[in-house]
Scaffold this motif. Structure first.
Motif, short mmCIF file in Angstrom:
data_model
loop_
_atom_site.label_atom_id
_atom_site.label_comp_id
_atom_site.label_asym_id
_atom_site.label_seq_id
_atom_site.Cartn_x
_atom_site.Cartn_y
_atom_site.Cartn_z
N GLY A 105 0.83 -1.21 0.00
CA GLY A 105 0.00 0.00 0.00
C GLY A 105 0.86 1.25 0.00
O GLY A 105 0.67 2.15 -0.83
N VAL A 106 1.84 1.29 0.89
CA VAL A 106 2.69 2.48 1.01
C VAL A 106 3.65 2.58 -0.18
O VAL A 106 3.83 3.65 -0.76
CB VAL A 106 3.45 2.47 2.34
CG1 VAL A 106 4.38 3.67 2.44
CG2 VAL A 106 2.48 2.46 3.52
N ALA A 107 4.27 1.47 -0.57
CA ALA A 107 5.27 1.51 -1.65
C ALA A 107 4.65 1.95 -2.98
O ALA A 107 5.21 2.80 -3.67
CB ALA A 107 5.96 0.16 -1.80
N PHE A 108 3.49 1.39 -3.33
CA PHE A 108 2.90 1.72 -4.63
C PHE A 108 2.35 3.15 -4.66
O PHE A 108 2.48 3.84 -5.67
CB PHE A 108 1.83 0.70 -5.03
CG PHE A 108 2.41 -0.57 -5.60
CD1 PHE A 108 2.98 -1.53 -4.78
CD2 PHE A 108 2.42 -0.79 -6.98
CE1 PHE A 108 3.55 -2.69 -5.31
CE2 PHE A 108 2.99 -1.95 -7.52
CZ PHE A 108 3.55 -2.89 -6.69
N SER A 109 1.76 3.60 -3.56
CA SER A 109 1.23 4.97 -3.57
C SER A 109 2.34 6.01 -3.47
O SER A 109 2.30 7.03 -4.15
CB SER A 109 0.23 5.18 -2.42
OG SER A 109 -0.94 4.43 -2.65
N SER A 110 3.35 5.74 -2.66
CA SER A 110 4.41 6.74 -2.55
C SER A 110 5.25 6.77 -3.83
O SER A 110 5.82 7.80 -4.17
CB SER A 110 5.26 6.56 -1.28
OG SER A 110 5.91 5.33 -1.30
N ALA A 111 5.27 5.67 -4.58
CA ALA A 111 5.96 5.66 -5.88
C ALA A 111 5.29 6.62 -6.86
O ALA A 111 5.90 7.05 -7.84
CB ALA A 111 5.99 4.25 -6.46
N LYS A 112 4.03 6.96 -6.60
CA LYS A 112 3.33 7.93 -7.47
C LYS A 112 3.62 9.36 -7.02
O LYS A 112 3.14 10.30 -7.63
CB LYS A 112 1.82 7.73 -7.37
CG LYS A 112 1.30 6.42 -7.85
CD LYS A 112 -0.18 6.37 -7.45
CE LYS A 112 -0.89 5.19 -8.03
NZ LYS A 112 -2.27 5.13 -7.49
N GLY A 113 4.31 9.50 -5.88
CA GLY A 113 4.62 10.83 -5.39
C GLY A 113 3.79 11.26 -4.19
O GLY A 113 3.93 12.38 -3.72
N VAL A 114 2.95 10.38 -3.70
CA VAL A 114 2.16 10.72 -2.50
C VAL A 114 3.10 10.63 -1.28
O VAL A 114 3.92 9.70 -1.21
CB VAL A 114 0.96 9.75 -2.33
CG1 VAL A 114 0.14 10.13 -1.11
CG2 VAL A 114 0.10 9.74 -3.59
N ASP A 115 3.00 11.58 -0.39
CA ASP A 115 3.89 11.64 0.78
C ASP A 115 3.87 10.33 1.59
O ASP A 115 2.81 9.79 1.90
CB ASP A 115 3.45 12.82 1.67
CG ASP A 115 4.29 12.92 2.92
OD1 ASP A 115 5.47 13.29 2.81
OD2 ASP A 115 3.77 12.58 4.00
N LEU A 116 5.07 9.86 1.92
CA LEU A 116 5.21 8.56 2.59
C LEU A 116 4.48 8.50 3.93
O LEU A 116 3.79 7.52 4.23
CB LEU A 116 6.70 8.26 2.78
CG LEU A 116 7.03 6.86 3.29
CD1 LEU A 116 7.15 5.87 2.15
CD2 LEU A 116 8.32 6.85 4.09
N GLU A 117 4.63 9.53 4.74
CA GLU A 117 3.97 9.53 6.05
C GLU A 117 2.46 9.55 5.91
O GLU A 117 1.73 8.92 6.67
CB GLU A 117 4.47 10.69 6.92
CG GLU A 117 5.93 10.57 7.33
CD GLU A 117 6.28 9.23 8.01
OE1 GLU A 117 5.49 8.75 8.85
OE2 GLU A 117 7.35 8.67 7.68
N TRP A 118 1.99 10.31 4.92
CA TRP A 118 0.56 10.35 4.64
C TRP A 118 0.07 8.94 4.27
O TRP A 118 -1.00 8.49 4.71
CB TRP A 118 0.26 11.35 3.50
CG TRP A 118 -1.21 11.64 3.36
CD1 TRP A 118 -1.91 12.66 3.92
CD2 TRP A 118 -2.16 10.85 2.61
NE1 TRP A 118 -3.23 12.57 3.58
CE2 TRP A 118 -3.43 11.48 2.77
CE3 TRP A 118 -2.09 9.69 1.82
CZ2 TRP A 118 -4.59 10.98 2.18
CZ3 TRP A 118 -3.25 9.20 1.23
CH2 TRP A 118 -4.49 9.84 1.41
#
Ligand code: NYM
Length: 212
Positions: A105-118
């Motif tokens: 969940g975190v890896a794929f969304s943050s790979a799009k540029g969404v903030d990691l902590e968010w």
């Protein structure tokens, strides 16, 4: 010990890029544990069978468009809707082998540029795995394996970013397994690690919560 009524099951998660072999290795692990007489189930996220899961599936199949944060929260909701069942099973002594979890969940969304902590925030309070097995494979190698299908995210450039995000996320407790080895060798290594952890959980290791 295996018959001890108090002993709980282990929450074991397999992570890695698309096409690294998680799904085959997970089902082999389940057969292996069953063969040893353990109570074990194969789970996967996303769980496409629920209403939320069907929205996720449509998105992955490019049949719908969703804002990056919206789909992120749906993936998270898909874990939340399974949380209590997960806890019940573990407490009843069933080990769960889970093909992808919050780290995807975190890896794929943050790979799009969404903030990691968010990205991590909605995962807080879900059950923490007792073990994370990372099937390590270079993105180029994974891309060669039978080619990617038509699902969203199955592109080399994107998978390279996902690999970087997993790098940031992983901690020393993760077991990194070289997934470029022959399938049998990978399975042997996974079996040993899993068995150790299942026994530790039977001996009373407490369940903990994300994000820890
Ligand atoms: N995926 C999976 C996410 O983006 N977020 C998540 O929380 C999870 C669990 O969905 N490319 C992505 C990773 C995969 C895709 O997974 C579907 P699978 O294992 O191919 O069904």
């Amino acid at each position: 010990r295996a018959c001890n009524i108090e002993s709980r099951g282990a929450l074991i998660v397999l992570e890695g890029l698309d096409r690294c072999g998680k799904t085959s290795q997970s089902s082999r692990l389940v057969s292996y544990m069953e063969g040893l007489g353990h109570s074990v189930e194969l789970w996967r996220f996303p769980d496409r069978t629920t209403n939320v899961g069907q929205m996720i599936s449509a998105y992955l199949l490019n049949q719908s468009e969703l804002d990056d944060r919206t789909i992120h929260l749906l993936f998270s909701a898909n874990r939340w809707e399974k949380r209590s069942m997960m806890e019940t099973k573990l407490k009843a002594g069933t080990t769960l082998i889970v093909d992808r979890y919050s780290y995807s969940g975190v890896a794929f969304s943050s790979a799009k540029g969404v903030d990691l902590e968010w990205c991590k925030a909605p995962e807080i309070g879900l059950l923490a795995p007792d073990l994370v097995l990372y099937l390590d494979m270079p993105p180029e190698k994974a891309a060669e394996r039978g080619g990617y299908g038509d699902e969203r995210y199955e592109r080399l450039e994107f998978q390279k970013k996902v690999a970087q995000c997993y790098q940031i996320l992983h901690d020393p407790s993760w077991k990194m397994v070289d997934a470029c080895q022959p399938m049998e060798d990978v399975q042997k290594q996974l079996q040993e690690i899993v068995l150790d952890h299942v026994l530790a959980c039977q001996k009373g290791k407490p369940l903990s919560l994300l994000w820890s």
